[in-house]
Design an enzyme around this catalytic site. Structure first.
Site, PDB file in Angstrom:
ATOM      1  N   GLU A 113       0.828  -1.206   0.000  1.00 34.55           N
ATOM      2  CA  GLU A 113       0.000   0.000   0.000  1.00 34.55           C
ATOM      3  C   GLU A 113       0.863   1.257   0.000  1.00 34.55           C
ATOM      4  O   GLU A 113       2.018   1.220   0.408  1.00 34.55           O
ATOM      5  CB  GLU A 113      -0.941  -0.010   1.214  1.00 34.55           C
ATOM      6  CG  GLU A 113      -0.243  -0.294   2.514  1.00 34.55           C
ATOM      7  CD  GLU A 113      -1.229  -0.741   3.615  1.00 34.55           C
ATOM      8  OE1 GLU A 113      -1.458   0.054   4.516  1.00 34.55           O
ATOM      9  OE2 GLU A 113      -1.749  -1.875   3.536  1.00 34.55           O
ATOM     10  N   LYS A 115       2.566   4.716   1.054  1.00 34.40           N
ATOM     11  CA  LYS A 115       2.914   5.339   2.331  1.00 34.40           C
ATOM     12  C   LYS A 115       2.573   6.818   2.200  1.00 34.40           C
ATOM     13  O   LYS A 115       3.258   7.571   1.507  1.00 34.40           O
ATOM     14  CB  LYS A 115       4.394   5.131   2.634  1.00 34.40           C
ATOM     15  CG  LYS A 115       4.799   5.636   3.999  1.00 34.40           C
ATOM     16  CD  LYS A 115       6.216   5.188   4.335  1.00 34.40           C
ATOM     17  CE  LYS A 115       6.609   5.527   5.750  1.00 34.40           C
ATOM     18  NZ  LYS A 115       6.559   6.959   6.045  1.00 34.40           N
ATOM     19  N   ASP A 117       2.214  10.643   2.915  1.00 34.63           N
ATOM     20  CA  ASP A 117       3.132  11.567   3.585  1.00 34.63           C
ATOM     21  C   ASP A 117       2.348  12.636   4.342  1.00 34.63           C
ATOM     22  O   ASP A 117       2.120  13.732   3.850  1.00 34.63           O
ATOM     23  CB  ASP A 117       4.047  12.206   2.538  1.00 34.63           C
ATOM     24  CG  ASP A 117       5.320  12.742   3.162  1.00 34.63           C
ATOM     25  OD1 ASP A 117       5.523  12.522   4.374  1.00 34.63           O
ATOM     26  OD2 ASP A 117       6.099  13.377   2.444  1.00 34.63           O
ATOM     27  N   TYR A 224      -5.107   3.352   7.622  1.00 39.12           N
ATOM     28  CA  TYR A 224      -4.293   2.226   7.140  1.00 39.12           C
ATOM     29  C   TYR A 224      -4.210   1.059   8.112  1.00 39.12           C
ATOM     30  O   TYR A 224      -3.547   0.070   7.836  1.00 39.12           O
ATOM     31  CB  TYR A 224      -2.885   2.696   6.761  1.00 39.12           C
ATOM     32  CG  TYR A 224      -2.144   3.434   7.866  1.00 39.12           C
ATOM     33  CD1 TYR A 224      -1.747   2.783   9.028  1.00 39.12           C
ATOM     34  CD2 TYR A 224      -1.834   4.781   7.729  1.00 39.12           C
ATOM     35  CE1 TYR A 224      -1.076   3.460  10.028  1.00 39.12           C
ATOM     36  CE2 TYR A 224      -1.163   5.467   8.719  1.00 39.12           C
ATOM     37  CZ  TYR A 224      -0.783   4.789   9.873  1.00 39.12           C
ATOM     38  OH  TYR A 224      -0.121   5.452  10.857  1.00 39.12           O
ATOM     39  N   LYS A 312      11.227   3.235   0.904  1.00 36.77           N
ATOM     40  CA  LYS A 312      11.208   4.694   0.725  1.00 36.77           C
ATOM     41  C   LYS A 312      11.685   5.073  -0.675  1.00 36.77           C
ATOM     42  O   LYS A 312      12.713   4.583  -1.145  1.00 36.77           O
ATOM     43  CB  LYS A 312      12.109   5.368   1.775  1.00 36.77           C
ATOM     44  CG  LYS A 312      11.624   5.193   3.218  1.00 36.77           C
ATOM     45  CD  LYS A 312      10.432   6.090   3.551  1.00 36.77           C
ATOM     46  CE  LYS A 312      10.797   7.487   3.960  1.00 36.77           C
ATOM     47  NZ  LYS A 312      11.378   7.681   5.255  1.00 36.77           N
ATOM     48  N   CYS A 407      15.765  44.660 -21.901  1.00 37.79           N
ATOM     49  CA  CYS A 407      15.592  43.300 -22.411  1.00 37.79           C
ATOM     50  C   CYS A 407      16.953  42.694 -22.768  1.00 37.79           C
ATOM     51  O   CYS A 407      17.727  43.314 -23.508  1.00 37.79           O
ATOM     52  CB  CYS A 407      14.698  43.324 -23.643  1.00 37.79           C
ATOM     53  SG  CYS A 407      14.609  41.738 -24.485  1.00 37.79           S
ATOM     54  N   CYS A 425       9.005  42.931 -22.110  1.00 44.41           N
ATOM     55  CA  CYS A 425       9.847  43.680 -23.047  1.00 44.41           C
ATOM     56  C   CYS A 425       8.882  44.389 -23.996  1.00 44.41           C
ATOM     57  O   CYS A 425       8.015  43.756 -24.584  1.00 44.41           O
ATOM     58  CB  CYS A 425      10.743  42.712 -23.827  1.00 44.41           C
ATOM     59  SG  CYS A 425      11.380  43.397 -25.366  1.00 44.41           S
ATOM     60  N   CYS A 430      11.549  42.326 -31.126  1.00 48.82           N
ATOM     61  CA  CYS A 430      12.589  41.711 -30.312  1.00 48.82           C
ATOM     62  C   CYS A 430      12.830  40.295 -30.847  1.00 48.82           C
ATOM     63  O   CYS A 430      11.899  39.510 -30.975  1.00 48.82           O
ATOM     64  CB  CYS A 430      12.104  41.675 -28.865  1.00 48.82           C
ATOM     65  SG  CYS A 430      13.050  40.591 -27.791  1.00 48.82           S
TER      66      CYS A 430
HETATM   67  S1  IVH Z   1       1.545   1.161   8.986  1.00 43.81           S
HETATM   68  C1  IVH Z   1       3.016  -0.760  12.636  1.00 43.81           C
HETATM   69  N1  IVH Z   1       0.728   2.036   6.651  1.00 43.81           N
HETATM   70  O1  IVH Z   1       4.340   5.948   8.170  1.00 43.81           O
HETATM   71  C2  IVH Z   1       2.634  -0.154  11.381  1.00 43.81           C
HETATM   72  N2  IVH Z   1       1.936   3.508   8.048  1.00 43.81           N
HETATM   73  O2  IVH Z   1       7.098   5.382   9.239  1.00 43.81           O
HETATM   74  C3  IVH Z   1       2.281   1.262  11.542  1.00 43.81           C
HETATM   75  N3  IVH Z   1       2.218   5.758   7.123  1.00 43.81           N
HETATM   76  O3  IVH Z   1       3.740   6.276  11.580  1.00 43.81           O
HETATM   77  C4  IVH Z   1       2.303   2.029  10.321  1.00 43.81           C
HETATM   78  N4  IVH Z   1       1.120   5.400   5.256  1.00 43.81           N
HETATM   79  O4  IVH Z   1       2.277   7.611   9.995  1.00 43.81           O
HETATM   80  C5  IVH Z   1       1.394   2.323   7.782  1.00 43.81           C
HETATM   81  N5  IVH Z   1      -0.091   2.703   4.567  1.00 43.81           N
HETATM   82  C6  IVH Z   1       0.565   2.983   5.708  1.00 43.81           C
HETATM   83  C7  IVH Z   1       1.114   4.254   5.951  1.00 43.81           C
HETATM   84  C8  IVH Z   1       1.806   4.474   7.138  1.00 43.81           C
HETATM   85  C9  IVH Z   1       1.783   6.290   5.984  1.00 43.81           C
HETATM   86  C10 IVH Z   1       3.035   6.464   8.145  1.00 43.81           C
HETATM   87  C11 IVH Z   1       2.512   6.311   9.535  1.00 43.81           C
HETATM   88  C12 IVH Z   1       3.625   5.707  10.330  1.00 43.81           C
HETATM   89  C13 IVH Z   1       4.810   6.006   9.488  1.00 43.81           C
HETATM   90  C14 IVH Z   1       5.875   4.960   9.709  1.00 43.81           C
END
Ligand code: IVH
Length: 669
Positions: A113, A115, A117, A224, A312, A407, A425, A430
């Protein structure tokens, strides 16, 4: 002098503590996440080599950040864990092997899934009612931000039945990039400092003592993880996400189940490819062992579960320096400042220039030559400077930077009219403008002349073969062949392609002429309303505005264009050369020309896109968001925040019946 490991460790911990404070407490980091990750990794490596030097206060031993003293503190029933990171396929495979080793014979499935931000929150529901919401804080103790979370529209205040007596859901509060940009614009207008990125904006907005402030911020939620649910028995993580969706939570999008790391890698690459075109920022992909009993078996080490890992991405921001500031001249004479950067790689692309837009933008960000800056890539747009790291300026700070007064291409004065963001200009001949105008004239959206691209256009201007766009129509095969880039055949083709472009409709020619503020939309309206280039040129300001609905800035610019003798001469010449400078008028023009509609909520008789399509056919524009320019908001069932925005601005509302009546009146129902 080389410091010993103890001193190096101390220095790294001091730096990390400082950056934690900037990030968690001030919401204003001075280094990028990638740089933070690198420091953290160095600390981890050094500690691994010298385990006797690990101290309990090392950032590796606890999650950074303490709860801000202003909010009530909440002790999490189950700690809010963090994730260990992988930065390469090798590290991901090592994670897979470790899981496999512990589980023995069992081949686990993984959920994959995005991550998100943003910042982590946990939400508690009692008998289906939202009772408590908290930030993660240090993982053990967070801040009570219940009142603020209540203002976030995607946080359900009640769950959909059947619900358990008690439920805890965990997720991420975040902001769309577009909303973040608009928020920053507002802040600047009000003299406040902008947020560095959408995550800081989300964190800063949620951690407001006045929930009224949070309510005005465009926050969103993705869940999540299920934190706990009394009496509910579920076997897998993906089942728990489905369960949470059914209770009314927005779940992280596109969760995929895979059987091995190889398969996970394909999904990760797909996310990486579409990452910059998503409406929100993701900084990686999370892999989780799907079966909950296996998660239990794998357990946790320190702050990280052994059953999950975050892959990451390479960062989309980087730090670099401004080597120079250059100006280029656009086709309308606009003076465009650009930062020349020390080349730096951002998300797989080497970036060496960033747009600076205009003088106001430069003043606002206070960008100077020699500055250390944070640069960002987002979507397909030109890289931008997020901000200057003023802390890196030495005592002898560089002078402020101002647009030149002449210019750089033709030496004519550069003028910025009051109220305009852009300086121009003023010259009508030009060479830099001419090159850009010819490139635009021939481009796909204008006269669409195949074989006349940027390179050819520049050569034609520099060799004196094109002193105006009209000259293109006088080019001969022989002249082209004499330029060594053409052969017989390609020269013949270009001459033919140019001749063929004489047949393009008037609205295209209008676009091609590079009249300031006149793009495809208004070109179409003007062409349909007036039917000829001459009629447009003769129209008064009042005729232009009242018959087309275009604003005064657009109409004045049309007037200015045709008022110039050299442009009148150009129109005469184009006519003599046989271009189509007339077209059939659309009687009475389009009935909704100049109107801008925004549609929100569900309609019962049409889909939203059908409604939008029909409005467009009547000449209306369709907006995505409600602004001062919006003339009508069509409100269906369960409208979004657009309705409240429209009410705030006093924009006229139209219910579905009203819309149908309007369409019927114009024969588009
Ligand atoms: S799972 C034990 N799933 O990433 C598992 N975290 O670096 C807990 N985050 O603190 C996190 N998307 O704030 C999980 N799909 C996702 C996420 C996610 C963003 C963030 C979350 C967590 C941090 C971990």
């Amino acid at each position: 002098m080389n410091a010993g490991p103890a001193e190096q460790l101390e220095e790294l911990r001091r730096q990390l503590a400082f950056h934690n404070y900037r990030y968690y407490v001030l919401d204003d980091p001075v280094i990028t996440d990638a740089e933070y990750d690198r420091l953290y990794q160095r600390l981890q490596e050094l500690e691994a080599a010298h385990p006797e030097l690990i101290t309990p206060d090392s950032p590796t031993q606890r999650v950074g950040g303490t709860a801000a003293s202003d909010f009530a503190r909440v002790r999490h029933t189950i700690p809010m864990l963090s994730l260990s990171n992988a930065f390469s396929r090798d590290e991901l495979e090592a994670f897979g092997r470790r899981v496999q080793r512990i589980l023995g014979d069992i081949d686990p499935d993984f959920s994959v899934e995005p991550k998100i931000d943003g910042l982590a929150v946990t939400l508690h529901y009692e008998r289906g009612v939202f009772r408590l919401g908290a930030t993660r804080g240090d993982g053990e103790v967070g801040e009570d931000v219940t009142a603020n979370l209540r203002t976030v529209r995607s946080v359900p205040s009640r769950l959909q039945p059947p619900f358990p007596p008690y439920l805890e859901a965990r997720g991420e509060v975040y902001m769309w990039r577009r909303d973040f940009e608009r928020l920053n614009e507002q802040r600047l207008e009000q003299g406040e400092s902008p947020f560095a990125n959408p995550r800081n904006a989300a964190a800063g907005s949620l951690r407001q003592l006045d929930p009224g402030v949070t309510a005005g911020r465009p926050l969103r939620l993705f869940i999540y993880q299920l934190g706990g649910a009394g009496g509910v028995s579920l076997d897998t993580h993906t089942e728990s996400l489905t369960y949470l969706r059914e209770r009314g939570f927005p779940i992280v999008p596109d969760v995929r189940l895979v059987h091995c790391i190889d398969e996970a890698w394909l999904v990760i690459q797909a996310w990486e490819a579409k990452r910059l075109s998503l409406p929100f920022d993701i900084d990686g992909v999370v892999l989780k062992v799907n079966r909950l009993s296996l998660q239990q078996e794998l357990g946790t080490v320190g702050r990280d579960p052994r059953w999950a890992i975050a892959y990451k991405f390479a960062p989309s921001q980087a730090t670099t320096t401004v080597v120079d500031i250059e100006v280029t001249v656009g086709r309308t004479g606009s003076i465009n400042p650009t930062a020349v950067l020390q080349p730096v790689e951002i998300a797989g692309v080497t970036v060496s220039r960033a747009t600076l837009h205009n003088q106001d933008e430069i003043d606002r960000k206070d960008v100077r030559i020699g500055d250390t800056v944070i640069v960002q890539r987002a979507g397909d747009v030109i890289p931008e400077i997020v901000r200057v790291v003023v802390e890196h300026r030495s005592a002898s700070e560089p002078p402020r930077w101002f647009l030149p007064t002449l210019c750089p291409s033709c030496g004519s004065p550069i003028v910025r009219e009051p109220g305009d963001a852009i300086a121009y200009c003023v010259s009508s001949d030009c060479p830099a403008q001419l090159e850009e105008r010819i490139i635009h004239f021939a481009s796909r959206d204008a006269m669409d002349i195949e074989g006349l691209g940027e390179q050819v256009a520049r050569v034609l201007v520099r060799r004196g073969l094109a002193r105006s766009v009209a000259d293109l129509y006088r080019l001969t095969k022989e002249q082209l062949v004499a330029l060594d880039r053409f052969g017989e055949k390609s020269a013949e083709n270009l001459v033919a392609a140019i001749a063929a472009s004489k047949e393009r409709p008037l609205e295209r020619l209008l676009v091609a002429l590079s009249i300031r503020h006149v793009g495809a939309k208004w070109a179409e309206v003007f062409a349909h309303t007036f039917g000829s280039l001459r009629a447009i040129g003769r129209a008064t300001l009042e005729e232009l505005t009242t018959t087309t609905g275009a604003g005064p800035v657009v109409c004045q610019s049309v007037r200015d264009f045709f008022a110039q003798p050299h442009n009148q001469a150009l129109v005469d010449e184009l006519e003599r050369l046989g271009l189509r400078i007339t077209q059939d008028r659309v009687i009475g023009a389009l009935p909704l020309a100049g109107e801008e509609f925004v549609v929100t909520g569900r309609l019962s008789r049409l889909t939203r896109s059908e409604a939008e399509e029909r409005l467009k056919r009547l000449g209306a524009r369709i907006g995505n968001t409600v602004t001062k320019k919006t003339t009508h908001v069509v409100v269906g069932e369960e409208p979004g925040s657009k309705l409240s925005k429209a009410q705030k601005l006093g924009t006229p509302l139209l219910a579905e019946d009203g819309l149908m009546a309007l369409l019927e009146r114009h024969g588009a129902a």
